[in-house]
Write an enzyme that holds these catalytic residues in place. Structure first.
Site, PDB file in Angstrom:
ATOM      1  N   CYS A   1      -8.244  -1.928   4.359  1.00  0.00           N
ATOM      2  CA  CYS A   1      -8.166  -3.140   5.197  1.00  0.00           C
ATOM      3  C   CYS A   1      -9.455  -3.483   5.916  1.00  0.00           C
ATOM      4  O   CYS A   1      -9.590  -4.577   6.428  1.00  0.00           O
ATOM      5  CB  CYS A   1      -7.047  -3.078   6.219  1.00  0.00           C
ATOM      6  SG  CYS A   1      -6.217  -1.554   6.338  1.00  0.00           S
TER       7      CYS A   1
ATOM      8  N   GLU B   1       2.089   1.699  -3.355  1.00  0.00           N
ATOM      9  CA  GLU B   1       0.965   2.168  -4.192  1.00  0.00           C
ATOM     10  C   GLU B   1       0.764   3.671  -4.018  1.00  0.00           C
ATOM     11  O   GLU B   1       0.595   4.417  -4.988  1.00  0.00           O
ATOM     12  CB  GLU B   1      -0.309   1.408  -3.824  1.00  0.00           C
ATOM     13  CG  GLU B   1      -1.484   1.765  -4.723  1.00  0.00           C
ATOM     14  CD  GLU B   1      -2.800   1.121  -4.274  1.00  0.00           C
ATOM     15  OE1 GLU B   1      -2.784   0.313  -3.313  1.00  0.00           O
ATOM     16  OE2 GLU B   1      -3.831   1.433  -4.885  1.00  0.00           O
TER      17      GLU B   1
ATOM     18  N   GLU C   1     -14.046 -12.571  -5.348  1.00  0.00           N
ATOM     19  CA  GLU C   1     -12.685 -12.229  -5.778  1.00  0.00           C
ATOM     20  C   GLU C   1     -11.621 -12.870  -4.895  1.00  0.00           C
ATOM     21  O   GLU C   1     -10.436 -12.780  -5.210  1.00  0.00           O
ATOM     22  CB  GLU C   1     -12.433 -10.716  -5.715  1.00  0.00           C
ATOM     23  CG  GLU C   1     -13.509  -9.824  -6.278  1.00  0.00           C
ATOM     24  CD  GLU C   1     -14.572  -9.525  -5.250  1.00  0.00           C
ATOM     25  OE1 GLU C   1     -15.583 -10.253  -5.256  1.00  0.00           O
ATOM     26  OE2 GLU C   1     -14.417  -8.602  -4.450  1.00  0.00           O
TER      27      GLU C   1
ATOM     28  N   GLU D   1       0.828  -1.208   0.000  1.00  0.00           N
ATOM     29  CA  GLU D   1       0.000   0.000   0.000  1.00  0.00           C
ATOM     30  C   GLU D   1       0.861   1.256   0.000  1.00  0.00           C
ATOM     31  O   GLU D   1       0.542   2.246  -0.661  1.00  0.00           O
ATOM     32  CB  GLU D   1      -0.922  -0.022   1.227  1.00  0.00           C
ATOM     33  CG  GLU D   1      -2.107   0.912   1.125  1.00  0.00           C
ATOM     34  CD  GLU D   1      -3.145   0.615   2.202  1.00  0.00           C
ATOM     35  OE1 GLU D   1      -3.829  -0.420   2.112  1.00  0.00           O
ATOM     36  OE2 GLU D   1      -3.261   1.417   3.151  1.00  0.00           O
TER      37      GLU D   1
ATOM     38  N   SER E   1      -7.349   2.033  -2.211  1.00  0.00           N
ATOM     39  CA  SER E   1      -6.168   1.212  -2.462  1.00  0.00           C
ATOM     40  C   SER E   1      -6.602  -0.141  -2.998  1.00  0.00           C
ATOM     41  O   SER E   1      -7.576  -0.723  -2.512  1.00  0.00           O
ATOM     42  CB  SER E   1      -5.400   1.021  -1.151  1.00  0.00           C
ATOM     43  OG  SER E   1      -4.507  -0.058  -1.285  1.00  0.00           O
TER      44      SER E   1
ATOM     45  N   CYS F   1     -10.210  -1.692  14.813  1.00  0.00           N
ATOM     46  CA  CYS F   1     -10.509  -3.113  15.020  1.00  0.00           C
ATOM     47  C   CYS F   1     -10.613  -3.493  16.496  1.00  0.00           C
ATOM     48  O   CYS F   1     -11.333  -4.425  16.842  1.00  0.00           O
ATOM     49  CB  CYS F   1      -9.436  -3.966  14.363  1.00  0.00           C
ATOM     50  SG  CYS F   1      -9.212  -3.549  12.636  1.00  0.00           S
TER      51      CYS F   1
ATOM     52  N   LYS G   1     -15.480  -9.702   8.306  1.00  0.00           N
ATOM     53  CA  LYS G   1     -14.458 -10.593   7.754  1.00  0.00           C
ATOM     54  C   LYS G   1     -15.073 -11.912   7.309  1.00  0.00           C
ATOM     55  O   LYS G   1     -14.577 -12.567   6.406  1.00  0.00           O
ATOM     56  CB  LYS G   1     -13.355 -10.856   8.785  1.00  0.00           C
ATOM     57  CG  LYS G   1     -12.485  -9.650   9.092  1.00  0.00           C
ATOM     58  CD  LYS G   1     -11.464  -9.378   8.017  1.00  0.00           C
ATOM     59  CE  LYS G   1     -10.642  -8.136   8.338  1.00  0.00           C
ATOM     60  NZ  LYS G   1      -9.910  -7.633   7.166  1.00  0.00           N
TER      61      LYS G   1
ATOM     62  N   GLU H   1     -16.226 -11.019   4.043  1.00  0.00           N
ATOM     63  CA  GLU H   1     -15.129 -10.770   3.100  1.00  0.00           C
ATOM     64  C   GLU H   1     -14.551 -12.055   2.526  1.00  0.00           C
ATOM     65  O   GLU H   1     -14.295 -12.155   1.323  1.00  0.00           O
ATOM     66  CB  GLU H   1     -14.023  -9.969   3.803  1.00  0.00           C
ATOM     67  CG  GLU H   1     -12.908  -9.525   2.877  1.00  0.00           C
ATOM     68  CD  GLU H   1     -11.737  -8.911   3.634  1.00  0.00           C
ATOM     69  OE1 GLU H   1     -11.385  -9.415   4.717  1.00  0.00           O
ATOM     70  OE2 GLU H   1     -11.171  -7.921   3.147  1.00  0.00           O
TER      71      GLU H   1
END
Lengths: 547, 593
Positions: free
Chosen positions: B305, B281, B372, B278, B325, B521, B364, B367
């Site tokens: 994230c 990036e 993907e 990142e 990102s 988190c 999560k 996710e």
């Protein structure tokens, strides 16, 4: 109506009579008069509720004052023939009451040592509610013009305080004091809200007031706006009140056109605009903070108090919320003064009260009586006595009101007398029931209403109302638990103590009063052997046979 | 100060204090159910009522402020009777399934029933059974257990600004429902799980995947590896009665090994990897935008994230997709590395490797099920357990957690730096990224005491910092003298605020960190209940302590990472990285419209 006509026929067009075809009757009357060549001498005038509600289409004849009910199309030729050509009463439809004459509007009744007569309803059934000219013709908007030129806001508030007027929506809070709270707030803009979300079952006095005399409400709101420093007014009205909405809309448009509302009223520099907000039919939205939530576009639920609406109301701005009937008292009080007002009613509860009276009585409908008349007087003098059976009970003030037995018939209907007995005047519904009505079934019906209308916000009201309904349902089926009445009493008492808003708190009124006056009858539904499921398990120890 | 009488005790508290707070400060507990400190004080459960002399009715103590001379009684007969009545009413409307409930032993209603000696409920239940909502991967709702305290509604609408949950119908029929539908999948839900984190009873929880993990461990053909997110190490102890903010990384490692995982790894490894990808990036974007004047480069760049945040962005601000990102979250980077690089290393087929994540997060779970997330050729992460589930998992195995010895995580995917630890809290990803990026550009350490970028730490909703870059290395000279503006927001309500300011042009930044949950988190939807600001602070403090105790505190110093790039990935943003570690996003706004 001040022309050289021989007579006027007043056709009461309100939400009730429209269902009986009053609009059609009105055109039929005009057609028939034309046919008979009487249209020059006799005019047909549309007006608001004349009073009775179970008599179909009701008309009144002015100036003679007699009233006819249940008019249907077929009767019209005969009626015109008999009444206006032959000149005698049309006996078939003649009602046993007459229009209040002008003289009666302010009459001293020596028996009751007080003035009787109509303050709120003085124009209802007399003028055409859709004509601003007629309202002006009977002195309308004169007071508004006068106060804007001659009085300071403080003087107005003082007059209302002096008059002793109390909120007619149910809670009975002193109106002048309420105004002064909003007046002293610094926030801006401020709002005047007319609470026309009349939701109490059996109460429809606000509807008939608005249908019969919409301009009086607008004038009252404008005076209030001037007094508290508000330039915006809203009428929060229930959506079912179609005719009210239509007439209020027209009234606002007409008043704006004549410069009696809007910018720079009477060249005084005072602006006041009124808009109508239509509610979606939730009972709790009659509670002022829930009304505000609804107006703001949120779920119609009450808000925490404090802050009170006077400090932080509509859109968090200082707001004064008054009931329709309260606002209808304003112009007359300002016009005639607080001393005049105090001649009506009792010392602690001056003025009159508008009731809708229904049930097993001869003359259900709209009445305006002085504060402090007894229930007996209302039933026998104003409502023509019982239509069938013996008087058994009355519920005063709507479903959230107290249930009174025969022995309470001499109770005076005013704030103080009722408060002393832990009862409430409520919103103005009087439901009179005869001995054919079961108190248990009636209470079950009341509770069903609460279950339907609880907003669901606080756990006490949300679950408690349902449990009370279940209790009365069991009693109705003679399946009440052995301790059912004790539980009902405890629950109702605690709901009053802990509920979030007046809706849940008020449930104690019908329940505890019914228990107080009709305990014996209610207890007939108890099965003394019936114990709760959870206790059953405890006491149901099996006896083992060891042999 | 205001003086008042509390149960015959003269007490003085600062002006504006509620009766509830005043009582609790003075050793008197008043029970509550709907109240949630700092979040909502609706006064609607009616359990906290007290008697105030002169008031006609009992007053809710959570919202009633103490006034001078007030006389309050918190446990008079009137109060006790009323409170008991309210509790009985609530219990009559609640299924008595305590023994089989997810919240057994951890339920606020159960606790109150016990404390108030409820032995009988005078009311017969008339509740109708409603269907369970298992429609989404992360959250399970049981409307039958709901007590309508509305904490979830407030959190969803006001804190997160998502507005999925709302009361529907009225009176006894009121239910908390997703929009106009019955199931969460009918509505826009970002799966952040903040509703589950505040539920006082068993009405909203994460979907329980413990049995699936048991099954994988029991299968001799499977090689089961576990990764633990940075936020777990500062919170798991609470499941075993330890103080919030107790660091239990060593005990957790030991427990995971005892549970039978073949390798105990760390999501932190992948967090370091994220920083390299990142950070590179960001620098690449800056270069393209500033030097090559490429107009197609979107700035500011947002972090990626937090899967709750990604969901939110896809539903509400899909126009920001070019700004996000392209890096996968650390969880997914770990999964794909485990099933490719690590699988090769240990000579296993990717099909035989099971990746289990321990996450503070319900999103999560969603996710890892995204289409993907199969770049290894199979599902990159198989199962996700929340912190709460791990606590239960350890209890089910009979492990005496508190008395476990500290153990070390396995190499290589268990090796990490302090920069990865601070991914756990708001501001952490930004700090970690800047520690590395600044050093790449200038060759020097970031000029902050102990490497902490203090302006972006703490619990303020939106935080900003500006970093002036001097003395750049030759290849980064285009950044010489530039000021990099960064911002940090946590909680989606705050994210919305900052996005609106960017879209309106009021604010300009280069890099923005967003975490879906308040506090980051450490305050995730899967963390031990209840998370208050006090607890958030304790967990954050622990995380910084962990960071400071590390040998390496900058992601690019991670030795295992260097090997990973040498042996497998090549370079950050290289071809393999691009294929395995980066992803794309979808416009779900129009899809749902």
């Amino acid at each position: 109506m001040l022309n050289k006509n021989m007579a006027h026929i007043l056709v009461g067009i309100d939400g009730n009579t429209i269902l009986s075809g009053s609009r059609k009757i009105k055109t039929d009357l005009i057609t028939e008069l034309n046919k008979q060549g009487l249209s020059e001498q006799i005019s047909v005038i549309e007006t608001g509720s004349i009073g009775p509600i179970n008599q179909g289409v009701v008309i009144g004849i002015y100036p003679t004052g007699e009233m006819y009910g249940n008019l249907v199309e077929e009767d019209i030729p005969g009626f015109i023939q008999e009444r206006f050509i032959k000149g005698r009463p049309y006996k078939k439809l003649l009602l046993n009451e007459s229009l209040p004459s002008d003289l009666e509007l302010e009459k001293y009744d020596s028996r009751k040592h007080q003035y009787i007569g109509r303050i709120v309803l003085d124009n209802c059934g007399r003028i055409n509610p859709e004509s601003i000219e007629e309202y002006i013709g009977v002195g309308g908007y004169e007071v508004l013009g006068k106060v804007l030129k001659e009085n300071t806001p403080d003087e107005i508030i003082q007059t209302i305080k002096d008059s002793g007027l109390r909120g007619r929506g149910g809670a009975g809070f002193p109106t002048g004091l309420k105004w002064s709270f909003t007046a002293q707030e610094k926030g801006s803009p401020k709002y005047v809200i007319c609470n026309a979300d009349e939701g109490e079952p059996g109460t429809f006095k606000d509807r008939l007031i608005m249908e019969g005399d919409p301009h009086k409400i607008l004038e009252g709101m404008a005076i209030c706006g001037y007094a508290i420093g508000a330039n915006f007014g809203y009428i929060y009205i229930r959506g079912e009140y179609k005719l009210c909405i239509q007439r209020l809309k027209k009234a606002i448009e007409d008043a704006e056109e004549l410069g009696l509302l809007g910018k720079n009223i009477f060249n005084s520099g005072f602006d006041f605009q009124i808009e109508i907000k239509i509610g979606a039919g939730s009972y709790v939205c009659g509670e002022e903070t829930a009304l505000l939530s609804s107006m703001e576009g949120f779920r119609g639920e009450p808000k925490l108090k404090p802050p009170y609406p006077a400090e932080s109301g509509f859109l968090s701005k200082p707001t004064n919320v008054n009931n329709v009937e309260t606002l209808a008292n304003i112009a007359p009080i300002i016009l005639k003064g607080s001393d005049w007002f105090k001649k009506h009613g009792t010392k602690d509860s001056p003025g009159t009260k508008v009731y809708t009276i229904l049930g097993h009585i001869n003359r259900p409908g709209l009445i305006e009586v002085p504060m402090g008349v007894t229930l007996r007087e209302i039933v026998y003098d104003y409502a023509g006595g019982m239509s069938t059976g013996q008087f058994k009970m009355a519920q005063i003030g709507g479903t959230a009101g107290d249930v009174l037995s025969e022995k309470m018939m001499d109770i005076h209907l005013d704030y103080k007398s009722l408060q002393e007995l832990d009862h409430n005047l409520g919103s103005g519904a009087l439901l009179i029931m005869n001995d054919s009505v079961s108190v248990t079934s009636f209470m079950k019906w009341c509770m069903k209403f609460y279950v339907h209308e609880s907003c669901g916000r606080c756990s006490a009201c949300r679950i408690g109302t349902r449990q009370l309904y279940e209790s009365f349902k069991r009693l109705e089926q003679n399946e009440g638990y052995y301790d059912e009445l004790t539980n009902i009493k405890e629950l109702a008492k605690n709901l009053h103590l802990v509920s979030f808003c007046p809706l849940g708190q008020s449930i104690s009124s019908p329940v505890l009063s019914a228990l107080k006056y009709f305990e014996e009858e209610l207890s007939e539904g108890v099965d003394i052997k019936k114990i709760h499921q959870s206790s059953e398990k405890k006491s149901n120890n099996k006896t083992y046979n060891y042999s | 100060m205001v003086n008042f009488t509390l149960n015959n005790m003269a007490v003085s508290v600062p002006e504006g204090t509620t009766i509830l707070k005043a009582a609790r400060q003075n050793g008197i507990n008043i029970p509550t159910l709907c109240y949630l400190e700092d979040v909502q004080e609706p006064g609607s459960c009616r359990v906290c009522v007290v008697e105030v002399e002169g008031a006609k009715t009992l007053q809710p103590s959570c919202v009633t402020k103490v006034t001078e001379g007030m006389k309050v009684r918190t446990n008079s007969k009137k109060v006790r009777d009323a409170r008991k009545m309210v509790l009985e009413l609530i219990l009559s409307d609640h299924p008595w399934e305590c023994n089989t409930c997810d919240r057994n032993g951890d339920c606020e209603l159960q606790k109150l029933a016990e404390e108030h000696g409820i032995r009988e409920v005078r009311f017969t239940s008339v509740k109708e059974r409603l269907p369970l909502d298992e429609s989404t991967p992360g959250i399970i709702r049981d409307p039958n257990k709901c007590i309508l305290c509305r904490r979830c509604v407030t959190v969803c609408q006001e804190v997160q600004g998502v507005g999925t949950l709302a009361p529907r119908a009225r009176g006894f029929d009121t239910v908390i429902a997703p929009g106009q539908g019955d199931m969460l999948s009918d509505a826009v839900c970002v799966q952040c799980g903040q509703c589950a984190a505040v539920c006082p009873v068993g009405a909203i929880s994460e979907k329980d995947d413990i049995d699936k993990v048991w099954e994988a461990i029991d299968d001799p053909d499977k090689f089961v590896v576990v990764q633990t997110a940075p936020a777990i190490r500062a919170a798991l102890g609470e499941c075993f009665g330890l103080e919030p903010g107790t660091l239990i990384k060593g005990k957790m490692t030991a427990a995971l090994r005892m549970l039978g995982f073949d390798k105990v790894f760390d999501t932190n490894f992948a967090a370091d990897l994220t920083i390299l990808e990142e950070g590179t990036e960001l620098l690449t974007r800056l270069k393209k935008a500033l030097v090559e004047k490429d107009k197609n480069i979107a700035l500011p760049m947002f972090t990626s994230c937090s899967p709750g945040w990604i969901n939110y962005m896809e539903y509400f601000y899909p126009e920001l997709i070019p700004n996000i990102s392209t890096c996968k979250s650390p969880q997914q980077m770990f999964g794909v590395v485990a099933k490719t690089y690590f699988a090769e290393k240990v000579g296993k087929k990717k099909e035989d490797i099971v990746v289990v994540s321990i996450m503070p997060c319900t999103a999560k779970k969603y996710e890892c099920n995204r289409d993907e997330m199969n770049d290894s050729g199979v599902k990159d992460v198989d199962y996700v357990l929340t912190t709460r589930e791990l606590g239960k998992f350890i209890k089910q195995a009979g492990i005496d957690f508190v008395n476990l010895p500290d153990e070390e995580m396995d190499a290589p995917l268990g090796i990490s730096t302090g920069a990865a630890d601070i991914f756990a809290n708001t501001g952490g990803v930004m700090e970690a990224a800047l520690r590395t990026a600044y050093e790449i550009v200038t060759g020097r350490e970031i000029p902050f005491n102990k490497l902490h970028i203090t302006p972006i730490q703490g619990l303020d909703g939106v935080k900003e910092a500006s970093l002036k870059i001097d003395g750049t290395k030759k290849e980064w000279s285009f950044l010489e003298g530039a000021t990099v503006n960064v911002a940090v927001a946590h909680g989606l309500g705050n994210a919305k605020k900052i996005i609106e300011k960017i879209l309106s042009g009021e604010k300009q930044y280069h890099f923005i960190e967003i975490m879906a949950c308040p506090g980051g988190c450490i305050g995730g939807g899967g963390q031990p209940r209840m998370t208050t600001d006090e607890i958030r602070k304790a967990r954050i403090q622990a995380i910084y302590k962990e960071d400071e105790g590390r040998e390496y505190r900058k992601s690019h110093e991670n030795p295992a990472l260097k090997v990973l790039y040498e042996e497998f990935l090549g370079k950050p943003l290289g071809e393999r990285s691009h294929h395995l570690l980066h992803t794309k996003y979808f416009n779900k706004k129009d899809e749902d419209a």
